[in-house]
Design an enzyme around this catalytic site. Sequence first.
Site, mmCIF file in Angstrom:
data_model
loop_
_atom_site.group_PDB
_atom_site.id
_atom_site.type_symbol
_atom_site.label_atom_id
_atom_site.label_comp_id
_atom_site.label_asym_id
_atom_site.label_seq_id
_atom_site.Cartn_x
_atom_site.Cartn_y
_atom_site.Cartn_z
ATOM 1 N N ARG A 60 0.836 -1.200 0.000
ATOM 2 C CA ARG A 60 0.000 0.000 0.000
ATOM 3 C C ARG A 60 0.871 1.249 0.000
ATOM 4 O O ARG A 60 2.042 1.198 0.352
ATOM 5 C CB ARG A 60 -0.900 0.025 1.239
ATOM 6 C CG ARG A 60 -2.034 -0.986 1.210
ATOM 7 C CD ARG A 60 -2.876 -0.876 2.471
ATOM 8 N NE ARG A 60 -3.404 0.474 2.642
ATOM 9 C CZ ARG A 60 -3.074 1.290 3.635
ATOM 10 N NH1 ARG A 60 -2.217 0.919 4.561
ATOM 11 N NH2 ARG A 60 -3.618 2.485 3.716
ATOM 12 N N LYS A 127 4.111 -6.930 12.224
ATOM 13 C CA LYS A 127 3.270 -7.153 11.036
ATOM 14 C C LYS A 127 3.515 -8.541 10.444
ATOM 15 O O LYS A 127 4.652 -8.879 10.103
ATOM 16 C CB LYS A 127 3.556 -6.078 9.994
ATOM 17 C CG LYS A 127 2.769 -6.234 8.710
ATOM 18 C CD LYS A 127 2.808 -4.965 7.898
ATOM 19 C CE LYS A 127 2.268 -5.188 6.496
ATOM 20 N NZ LYS A 127 2.111 -3.930 5.756
ATOM 21 N N ARG A 258 -0.291 5.158 13.470
ATOM 22 C CA ARG A 258 0.530 4.341 14.369
ATOM 23 C C ARG A 258 0.095 4.617 15.801
ATOM 24 O O ARG A 258 -0.405 5.710 16.101
ATOM 25 C CB ARG A 258 2.017 4.645 14.169
ATOM 26 C CG ARG A 258 2.401 6.060 14.487
ATOM 27 C CD ARG A 258 3.895 6.303 14.304
ATOM 28 N NE ARG A 258 4.215 7.713 14.437
ATOM 29 C CZ ARG A 258 4.361 8.351 15.590
ATOM 30 N NH1 ARG A 258 4.214 7.688 16.723
ATOM 31 N NH2 ARG A 258 4.630 9.645 15.632
#
Length: 268
Positions: A60, A127, A258
């Site tokens: 992305r 992640k 974040r």
Amino acid sequence: MDPHALQAIRQAVLPELPGFELEWLPQIDSTNSELMRRARAGRLEPVLLVAAEQSAGRGRLGRQWFSGADTDASRGSDGALTFSLGLPLAPRDWSGLSLAVGVSVVESLHPDLRLKWPNDVWLRDRKLAGILIETANLADITATRYAVVGVGINLKAPAATGLRTPPAWLGEVLPGTDAAKALLRLAAPLVQALKMFEQHGFAPFQGRFNRLDALGGLAVCLSDGTEGQAQGVDSTGALLVHTAHGLKKITSSEVSLRPLDPPPYENL
Ligand code: BTN
């Protein structure tokens, strides 16, 4: 990927997506790029394209996606699962599609996984997987677009360094899961989720997303400088952030976010 594994995946998906093709390639630039090229050339059939390695994987916000070829040989060829599902879709409203895909991926994999808006898959503060959705217009069928749903999942510890977010990998929660096993878990539920989204939009996924939301209730900072408390998503998939100036709805996929403080992951 061995032929038996491919056959099992094909059998699992066929009832959900009659006529689809399952293709496995040892190497390609990007499975998303390939399906978008095909769509622009008029090839609009449903297809699940899996690559052992991508030389130019995309993420992305114009970022690169590192996997497969970027990893060291000790990971073997199953360091990551990278695939794209391409199919014609005609939902009334496209908003929230990438979140719905994230919900499906997480629910198919492991109860310890969470989603960071809009659709990063996290294991605690790292992640594990990313999702990139692109669509191509079909000139002659107005309501329908060709959707390319790209998913990249770390299966083993990535060798790549300098990643923006520290990586997690599926082997931490599902030891011994190779690309074929992971895809077998994911593929049919993903097609079901896309069909559900096509019929009902994001609404059926809202509560499921919010239950998996890694950042709900936490202080967050958006890339546009806004700070506030994340409060889950609304029925269109917009992120709700309680700020000093009131409740802000974040819809732009160009905005990243974040947590301000390390979240209390031991409570997840
Ligand atoms: C992100 O986290 O920013 C999204 C990453 C998406 C990666 C997958 S891997 C398969 C497909 N092909 C690509 O080039 N990207 C997606």
